[in-house]
Scaffold this motif. Structure first.
Motif, PDB file in Angstrom:
ATOM      1  N   ARG A   1      28.513 -76.327 -22.650  1.00  0.00           N
ATOM      2  CA  ARG A   1      28.781 -75.480 -21.493  1.00  0.00           C
ATOM      3  C   ARG A   1      30.258 -75.083 -21.521  1.00  0.00           C
ATOM      4  O   ARG A   1      31.109 -75.876 -21.907  1.00  0.00           O
ATOM      5  N   PHE A   2      30.539 -73.869 -21.078  1.00  0.00           N
ATOM      6  CA  PHE A   2      31.915 -73.377 -21.015  1.00  0.00           C
ATOM      7  C   PHE A   2      32.137 -72.831 -19.618  1.00  0.00           C
ATOM      8  O   PHE A   2      31.386 -71.967 -19.150  1.00  0.00           O
ATOM      9  N   ARG A   3      33.140 -73.337 -18.926  1.00  0.00           N
ATOM     10  CA  ARG A   3      33.392 -72.950 -17.530  1.00  0.00           C
ATOM     11  C   ARG A   3      34.810 -72.429 -17.391  1.00  0.00           C
ATOM     12  O   ARG A   3      35.781 -73.137 -17.696  1.00  0.00           O
ATOM     13  N   CYS A   4      34.961 -71.181 -16.956  1.00  0.00           N
ATOM     14  CA  CYS A   4      36.278 -70.587 -16.734  1.00  0.00           C
ATOM     15  C   CYS A   4      36.763 -70.912 -15.329  1.00  0.00           C
ATOM     16  O   CYS A   4      35.967 -71.018 -14.387  1.00  0.00           O
ATOM     17  N   VAL A   5      38.059 -71.030 -15.161  1.00  0.00           N
ATOM     18  CA  VAL A   5      38.642 -71.266 -13.843  1.00  0.00           C
ATOM     19  C   VAL A   5      38.356 -70.104 -12.892  1.00  0.00           C
ATOM     20  O   VAL A   5      38.400 -70.261 -11.674  1.00  0.00           O
ATOM     21  N   GLU A   6      38.012 -68.939 -13.447  1.00  0.00           N
ATOM     22  CA  GLU A   6      37.675 -67.774 -12.637  1.00  0.00           C
ATOM     23  C   GLU A   6      36.259 -67.835 -12.077  1.00  0.00           C
ATOM     24  O   GLU A   6      35.804 -66.883 -11.434  1.00  0.00           O
ATOM     25  N   ALA A   7      35.564 -68.949 -12.300  1.00  0.00           N
ATOM     26  CA  ALA A   7      34.234 -69.220 -11.741  1.00  0.00           C
ATOM     27  C   ALA A   7      33.116 -68.451 -12.424  1.00  0.00           C
ATOM     28  O   ALA A   7      32.114 -68.109 -11.817  1.00  0.00           O
ATOM     29  N   TRP A   8      33.283 -68.184 -13.729  1.00  0.00           N
ATOM     30  CA  TRP A   8      32.161 -67.713 -14.541  1.00  0.00           C
ATOM     31  C   TRP A   8      31.932 -68.707 -15.665  1.00  0.00           C
ATOM     32  O   TRP A   8      32.803 -69.515 -15.993  1.00  0.00           O
ATOM     33  N   SER A   9      30.745 -68.671 -16.256  1.00  0.00           N
ATOM     34  CA  SER A   9      30.401 -69.686 -17.251  1.00  0.00           C
ATOM     35  C   SER A   9      29.517 -69.094 -18.342  1.00  0.00           C
ATOM     36  O   SER A   9      28.903 -68.032 -18.174  1.00  0.00           O
ATOM     37  N   MET A  10      29.452 -69.814 -19.466  1.00  0.00           N
ATOM     38  CA  MET A  10      28.590 -69.507 -20.598  1.00  0.00           C
ATOM     39  C   MET A  10      28.089 -70.816 -21.193  1.00  0.00           C
ATOM     40  O   MET A  10      28.552 -71.900 -20.820  1.00  0.00           O
ATOM     41  N   VAL A  11      27.155 -70.701 -22.130  1.00  0.00           N
ATOM     42  CA  VAL A  11      26.801 -71.800 -23.023  1.00  0.00           C
ATOM     43  C   VAL A  11      27.040 -71.298 -24.435  1.00  0.00           C
ATOM     44  O   VAL A  11      26.517 -70.249 -24.820  1.00  0.00           O
ATOM     45  N   VAL A  12      27.846 -72.035 -25.198  1.00  0.00           N
ATOM     46  CA  VAL A  12      28.306 -71.548 -26.501  1.00  0.00           C
ATOM     47  C   VAL A  12      27.920 -72.537 -27.605  1.00  0.00           C
ATOM     48  O   VAL A  12      28.223 -73.725 -27.495  1.00  0.00           O
ATOM     49  N   PRO A  13      27.273 -72.066 -28.673  1.00  0.00           N
ATOM     50  CA  PRO A  13      27.002 -72.933 -29.832  1.00  0.00           C
ATOM     51  C   PRO A  13      28.181 -72.898 -30.808  1.00  0.00           C
ATOM     52  O   PRO A  13      28.243 -72.070 -31.705  1.00  0.00           O
ATOM     53  N   TRP A  14      29.133 -73.806 -30.610  1.00  0.00           N
ATOM     54  CA  TRP A  14      30.313 -73.864 -31.456  1.00  0.00           C
ATOM     55  C   TRP A  14      29.994 -74.564 -32.766  1.00  0.00           C
ATOM     56  O   TRP A  14      29.119 -75.424 -32.841  1.00  0.00           O
ATOM     57  N   ASN A  15      30.755 -74.265 -33.792  1.00  0.00           N
ATOM     58  CA  ASN A  15      30.806 -75.049 -35.022  1.00  0.00           C
ATOM     59  C   ASN A  15      32.245 -75.526 -35.197  1.00  0.00           C
ATOM     60  O   ASN A  15      33.186 -74.747 -35.000  1.00  0.00           O
ATOM     61  N   GLY A  16      32.414 -76.780 -35.544  1.00  0.00           N
ATOM     62  CA  GLY A  16      33.769 -77.283 -35.709  1.00  0.00           C
ATOM     63  C   GLY A  16      33.792 -78.764 -36.008  1.00  0.00           C
ATOM     64  O   GLY A  16      32.784 -79.357 -36.393  1.00  0.00           O
ATOM     65  N   PHE A  17      34.953 -79.372 -35.811  1.00  0.00           N
ATOM     66  CA  PHE A  17      35.123 -80.795 -36.091  1.00  0.00           C
ATOM     67  C   PHE A  17      35.911 -81.429 -34.944  1.00  0.00           C
ATOM     68  O   PHE A  17      36.607 -80.752 -34.190  1.00  0.00           O
ATOM     69  N   GLU A  18      35.778 -82.720 -34.822  1.00  0.00           N
ATOM     70  CA  GLU A  18      36.459 -83.422 -33.740  1.00  0.00           C
ATOM     71  C   GLU A  18      37.968 -83.434 -33.975  1.00  0.00           C
ATOM     72  O   GLU A  18      38.441 -83.709 -35.078  1.00  0.00           O
ATOM     73  N   LEU A  19      38.708 -83.130 -32.924  1.00  0.00           N
ATOM     74  CA  LEU A  19      40.166 -83.152 -33.014  1.00  0.00           C
ATOM     75  C   LEU A  19      40.660 -84.517 -33.480  1.00  0.00           C
ATOM     76  O   LEU A  19      41.657 -84.610 -34.201  1.00  0.00           O
ATOM     77  N   ALA A  20      39.977 -85.568 -33.083  1.00  0.00           N
ATOM     78  CA  ALA A  20      40.389 -86.917 -33.478  1.00  0.00           C
ATOM     79  C   ALA A  20      40.503 -87.049 -34.987  1.00  0.00           C
ATOM     80  O   ALA A  20      41.407 -87.731 -35.497  1.00  0.00           O
ATOM     81  N   ASP A  21      39.615 -86.398 -35.725  1.00  0.00           N
ATOM     82  CA  ASP A  21      39.664 -86.498 -37.182  1.00  0.00           C
ATOM     83  C   ASP A  21      40.923 -85.852 -37.748  1.00  0.00           C
ATOM     84  O   ASP A  21      41.518 -86.363 -38.707  1.00  0.00           O
ATOM     85  N   LEU A  22      41.322 -84.732 -37.166  1.00  0.00           N
ATOM     86  CA  LEU A  22      42.541 -84.068 -37.619  1.00  0.00           C
ATOM     87  C   LEU A  22      43.771 -84.906 -37.285  1.00  0.00           C
ATOM     88  O   LEU A  22      44.687 -85.057 -38.114  1.00  0.00           O
ATOM     89  N   LEU A  23      43.804 -85.468 -36.089  1.00  0.00           N
ATOM     90  CA  LEU A  23      44.949 -86.292 -35.702  1.00  0.00           C
ATOM     91  C   LEU A  23      45.036 -87.551 -36.559  1.00  0.00           C
ATOM     92  O   LEU A  23      46.125 -87.969 -36.957  1.00  0.00           O
ATOM     93  N   GLN A  24      43.890 -88.148 -36.852  1.00  0.00           N
ATOM     94  CA  GLN A  24      43.903 -89.338 -37.697  1.00  0.00           C
ATOM     95  C   GLN A  24      44.337 -89.009 -39.118  1.00  0.00           C
ATOM     96  O   GLN A  24      44.972 -89.838 -39.786  1.00  0.00           O
ATOM     97  N   MET A  25      44.042 -87.800 -39.576  1.00  0.00           N
ATOM     98  CA  MET A  25      44.489 -87.385 -40.899  1.00  0.00           C
ATOM     99  C   MET A  25      46.010 -87.343 -40.958  1.00  0.00           C
ATOM    100  O   MET A  25      46.626 -87.716 -41.972  1.00  0.00           O
ATOM    101  N   ALA A  26      46.636 -86.920 -39.856  1.00  0.00           N
ATOM    102  CA  ALA A  26      48.093 -86.861 -39.803  1.00  0.00           C
ATOM    103  C   ALA A  26      48.713 -88.215 -39.491  1.00  0.00           C
ATOM    104  O   ALA A  26      49.901 -88.424 -39.750  1.00  0.00           O
ATOM    105  N   GLY A  27      47.933 -89.130 -38.916  1.00  0.00           N
ATOM    106  CA  GLY A  27      48.432 -90.469 -38.615  1.00  0.00           C
ATOM    107  C   GLY A  27      49.145 -90.546 -37.290  1.00  0.00           C
ATOM    108  O   GLY A  27      50.342 -90.252 -37.203  1.00  0.00           O
ATOM    109  N   VAL A  28      48.453 -90.953 -36.239  1.00  0.00           N
ATOM    110  CA  VAL A  28      49.032 -91.033 -34.894  1.00  0.00           C
ATOM    111  C   VAL A  28      49.862 -92.307 -34.771  1.00  0.00           C
ATOM    112  O   VAL A  28      49.371 -93.409 -35.020  1.00  0.00           O
ATOM    113  N   GLN A  29      51.114 -92.170 -34.375  1.00  0.00           N
ATOM    114  CA  GLN A  29      51.988 -93.323 -34.199  1.00  0.00           C
ATOM    115  C   GLN A  29      51.788 -93.972 -32.831  1.00  0.00           C
ATOM    116  O   GLN A  29      51.306 -93.333 -31.885  1.00  0.00           O
ATOM    117  N   SER A  30      52.175 -95.218 -32.720  1.00  0.00           N
ATOM    118  CA  SER A  30      51.871 -96.007 -31.522  1.00  0.00           C
ATOM    119  C   SER A  30      52.537 -95.474 -30.260  1.00  0.00           C
ATOM    120  O   SER A  30      52.044 -95.683 -29.157  1.00  0.00           O
TER     121      SER A  30
END
Length: 301
Positions: free
Chosen positions: A116-145
């Motif tokens: 589901r996609f909800r805009c602050v302007e009070a309209w919405s859609m349902v979108v079939p995205w393709n992608g990857f979890e941000l966590a995987d990208l951050l872990q690739m770079a190595g998150v410091q403590s």
């Protein structure tokens, strides 16, 4: 590691594009149950959760770098050069640097997420995205403590983005998340829609998707990701902190100062379609409510 989250919307909920285009004609002559059986979808999902069409998703956008009209991004975003593309990842990471889009994609597992996609302007859609979890990208770079927040920045190219000539916001566009929000399995870096490369007007080649927050948090055409100890500035909060908080979680109980957030208008529903009740956290309350235990979301909006 990909596939941490199990979607409650599946391919059974996705109407193939060619069938979707014929659906409204079919509704005139067939009972809803027959249609559901014909298209191989649940009746409830067919009526309430089916994704919007490619045309609706790609022609009705907010991307002020290309203009403030809903059709401006589709009209002007073709000028944005998205290849080659790289993302700078810096701050509190083990491996700071410029990461080429192609190199990122070589290391990521792309999956489909129907959100589901909800805009602050009070309209919405349902979108079939393709992608990857941000966590995987951050872990690739190595998150410091010491990292507590993740800051994002959109491309700032006046020669390719005509909307930058207008001082609508303090350019470049910037956004941010708490680290636990960024690492949540729902938080996606989208690279496609309907299995096709994401169009420029929707944030090519890399955009953030945080489905329980208002759409302006899902920053487009990302060129920089910075891990930081301090809460980063965000564009709409800088422009009007009274109306746009850092969290910006979808909350039907907290109205925008100029309009109600209790209901929403589904794009593609037709001129006489009824507004739908807005769901807490845009329907993802079970997954994300615990992130905000002890926080008054009427104050920390």
């Amino acid at each position: 590691m990909a596939f941490r989250w199990t979607n409650d919307l599946t391919h059974a909920d996705v109407t193939p594009e060619r069938l979707f285009l014929n659906r409204r004609q079919m509704l005139g002559g067939l009972a809803a149950g027959t249609i559901a059986g014909t298209l191989g979808v649940r009746a409830e999902a067919q009526e309430a959760l089916e994704p919007n069409t490619w045309e609706e998703i790609t022609s009705y956008n907010n991307y002020y770098e290309f203009g403030t009209g809903k059709d401006d991004p589709a009209r002007y975003a073709g000028s944005l050069v998205t290849s080659p593309w790289s993302v700078t990842i810096d701050g509190l990471v083990d491996k700071p640097g410029d990461y080429a889009f192609a190199d990122i994609m070589d290391q990521m597992s792309v999956e489909e997420r129907i959100y589901r996609f909800r805009c602050v302007e009070a309209w919405s859609m349902v979108v079939p995205w393709n992608g990857f979890e941000l966590a995987d990208l951050l872990q690739m770079a190595g998150v410091q403590s010491g990292a507590k927040y993740v800051a994002f920045q959109t491309a700032n190219r006046p020669d390719q983005m005509p909307g930058l000539s207008r001082p609508v916001l303090d350019w470049p566009y910037v956004e941010g998340l708490r680290l636990d929000e960024a690492m949540h399995p729902l938080t996606l870096i989208a690279t496609g829609i309907y299995g096709k490369p994401i169009p420029n007007q929707n944030g090519a080649p890399l955009r953030l998707v945080v489905p329980w927050k208002y759409g302006f948090k899902s920053i487009k055409s990302i060129v920089r990701i910075t891990l930081t100890e301090e809460e980063p500035p965000t564009s709409w909060n800088k422009a009007n902190p009274r109306e746009y908080g850092f969290y910006s979680n979808v909350n039907p109980e907290v109205d925008h100062p100029r309009w109600s957030q209790a209901t929403e208008r589904r794009i593609g529903g037709g001129l006489f379609s009824r507004r739908q009740p807005t769901l807490m956290f845009n329907g993802y309350e079970e997954e994300v409510a615990s992130l905000y235990d002890g926080i008054d979301l009427s104050e920390k909006f």
